[in-house]
Every structure is written in C-alpha cells, then in structure tokens.
Design a protein around this motif. Structure first.
Motif, short mmCIF file in Angstrom:
data_model
loop_
_atom_site.label_atom_id
_atom_site.label_comp_id
_atom_site.label_asym_id
_atom_site.label_seq_id
_atom_site.Cartn_x
_atom_site.Cartn_y
_atom_site.Cartn_z
N MET A 1 44.71 42.40 44.14
CA MET A 1 44.15 41.21 44.77
C MET A 1 44.78 39.95 44.18
SD MET A 1 40.28 39.95 44.85
CE MET A 1 39.40 39.17 43.56
N ILE A 2 44.96 38.93 45.02
CA ILE A 2 45.46 37.63 44.57
C ILE A 2 44.38 36.59 44.88
CG2 ILE A 2 47.21 35.83 44.90
CD1 ILE A 2 49.22 38.01 45.62
N VAL A 3 44.04 35.77 43.85
CA VAL A 3 43.11 34.65 44.03
C VAL A 3 43.94 33.40 43.81
CG1 VAL A 3 41.08 33.47 43.09
CG2 VAL A 3 41.15 35.99 43.15
N THR A 4 43.86 32.43 44.71
CA THR A 4 44.62 31.19 44.52
C THR A 4 43.67 30.04 44.19
OG1 THR A 4 44.57 30.62 46.89
CG2 THR A 4 46.45 31.91 46.12
N ILE A 5 44.08 29.23 43.20
CA ILE A 5 43.29 28.06 42.80
C ILE A 5 44.25 26.87 42.81
CG2 ILE A 5 41.85 27.02 41.02
CD1 ILE A 5 41.03 29.83 40.13
N ASP A 6 44.19 26.09 43.88
CA ASP A 6 45.03 24.89 43.99
C ASP A 6 44.18 23.67 43.69
OD1 ASP A 6 47.63 25.97 44.83
OD2 ASP A 6 46.55 26.67 46.61
N GLY A 122 48.08 26.13 41.33
CA GLY A 122 49.11 25.11 41.59
C GLY A 122 48.69 24.16 42.68
N ARG A 123 49.61 23.91 43.63
CA ARG A 123 49.32 23.01 44.74
C ARG A 123 49.34 23.75 46.07
NH1 ARG A 123 49.47 20.84 40.60
NH2 ARG A 123 49.53 18.66 40.03
N ASP A 124 50.27 24.70 46.18
CA ASP A 124 50.50 25.35 47.48
C ASP A 124 50.42 26.86 47.38
OD1 ASP A 124 52.75 25.72 45.94
OD2 ASP A 124 54.18 25.32 47.56
N MET A 125 49.64 27.36 46.41
CA MET A 125 49.55 28.82 46.25
C MET A 125 48.87 29.46 47.47
SD MET A 125 51.04 29.43 43.38
CE MET A 125 52.10 28.14 43.99
N GLY A 126 47.80 28.82 47.96
CA GLY A 126 47.06 29.40 49.09
C GLY A 126 47.68 29.09 50.44
N THR A 127 48.58 28.12 50.49
CA THR A 127 49.18 27.74 51.78
C THR A 127 50.57 28.36 51.93
OG1 THR A 127 49.83 25.68 50.69
CG2 THR A 127 47.91 25.59 52.16
#
Ligand code: C5P
Length: 205
Positions: A1-6, A122-127
C-alpha cells in the motif's frame, strides 16, 4: 500500500509522515529531500537549474537516499548531506530547481523505483507520482503557524521565516495542488499526534 501526504512548506509533513509510517511499520519517503539534494549539488558544481548538464551531473554522483520510518537520510559517498540540505540557502533555491521538468523526472524516477509499502510525502505525491495510492492526504496551516513551528528548529526570526514560506508557497504553487480525492487537514489547531491520529483513523481498513 502507498499513502501520500502532500502539503505546503513546513506544514509538518515529515514529522507526520514519520509518525504515520512508524504506526504502520513501513518507511516514509521525503521527496523534498531529493529536490534539496539536487539544489545543493547544483550549487556546489556551479550549475544553474536551467543548465542541461545538471541532470547528467546528478546521475553521475554517488547519491544514496535512505528512506527509513524514523527519518530520511542522504549521502554523497561517505559524506552525509541530510543536515546540509536543510539550510536557508537551499530553501531559497529549491523551487527554481523543482520547476524544471527534467529535474522532476529525475526525482520521479528515483521515487517510482522504490518498493511499496511506504508513506510518500511532498507536493505532488498523490497527483503526479503515485496517482493510484490507496489513501491521500494534504496538510495545510496558516503561514504564521508554520513559521512559528519552524522558528523552533532554525536560528532565523519568525517574520523572516514567514516571508520566505509565503514566497516558496507561491513558487511551488504549480506542483502543489491537492488531489481531488485527498483528505485536506488544517494542522493549525492540531498537535502532531492529533494529525497522525486523524490520518490513521481515515485509512482504509
Ligand atoms: O518538502 P520540502 O519543503 O523539503 O520540499 C522542498 C522543496 O522541494 C519544495 O519547496 C518544492 O520546491 C520541492 N518539492 C516539489 N515536489 C515535491 C516535494 C518537494 O516540488 N513532491
């Protein structure tokens, strides 16, 4: 699983990501550290962010990135860069480096080569980088709150830090937009543990 926190600059992404990663027993990955490394190495080599020699220069360096749950570390051979890349000079130059598409591609290649599970911040991990992540978060807080927190870690005055943060947010705006499905969390009224708990509670079971 990957969780992104921007999130915006100094919104607590690293501390929050580290706490979430530790709770999940996985590493966290600070993408900003790679942009900071590129900025420091460009500066030391006398290369501008626009110089076509910059990415080949970076590719030729013995740069090692250690994304651990407790903290991310950077090495150039046996020289540790982790503290060097957190300077006001790197803060001031990093957005110009991060605006270059070939530099973004260099960072993205390194990130996509990592094996999940992990928490990516980061800034664009989820996008842009991990659009298929299972859970996405975006942290905000007023510039004053963020400057106050950072003043506790840096020797500069809070007004100077606030002005520099506002400028960096402005320069990073193009690559720092929440994914439409991201949970947006205002960290202003929350403690660090409060933000971590909010994220853990929102994760898919
Ligand atoms: O997160 P941190 O403040 O360490 O990031 C440093 C800089 O790296 C940001 O100001 C931004 O210019 C760039 N960055 C980016 N995209 C990311 C992470 C960081 O453009 N995913």
């Amino acid at each position: 699983m990957i969780v992104t926190i921007d999130g915006v600059a100094a919104s607590g992404k690293s501390s929050v990501s580290s706490g979430v990663a530790r709770a999940l027993g996985v590493p966290y990955v600070s993408s900003g550290l790679l942009y900071r490394a590129a900025t420091l190495l460009a500066h030391e080599a006398g290369l501008s962010p626009h110089d076509p020699a910059l990415v080949p220069h970076l590719e030729a360096q013995p740069l090692r990135f250690e994304p651990l749950a407790g903290g991310n570390r950077l090495w150039l051979g046996t020289r540790e860069l982790t503290a060097d890349v957190q300077s006001a000079a790197v803060d001031a130059g990093v957005s110009a480096v991060a605006a270059r598409p070939e530099l973004r591609a260099w960072v993205d290649r390194r990130l996509r080569a990592l094996t999940p599970p992990f928490v990516a911040e980061g800034r664009d991990m989820g996008t842009a980088v991990f659009p298929h992540a299972q859970a996405k978060f975006y942290l905000t807080a007023s510039a004053r709150v963020r400057a106050g927190r950072r003043a506790a870690e840096r020797p500069e005055a809070v007004d100077e830090i606030e002005a520099a943060l506002i400028l960096r947010d402005e320069r990073d705006r193009a690559q720092s937009v929440p994914a439409p499905e991201a949970h947006v969390i205002d960290t202003g009224p929350l403690s660090l543990q409060g933000v971590i708990d909010t994220i853990l509670a929102a994760l898919p079971q």
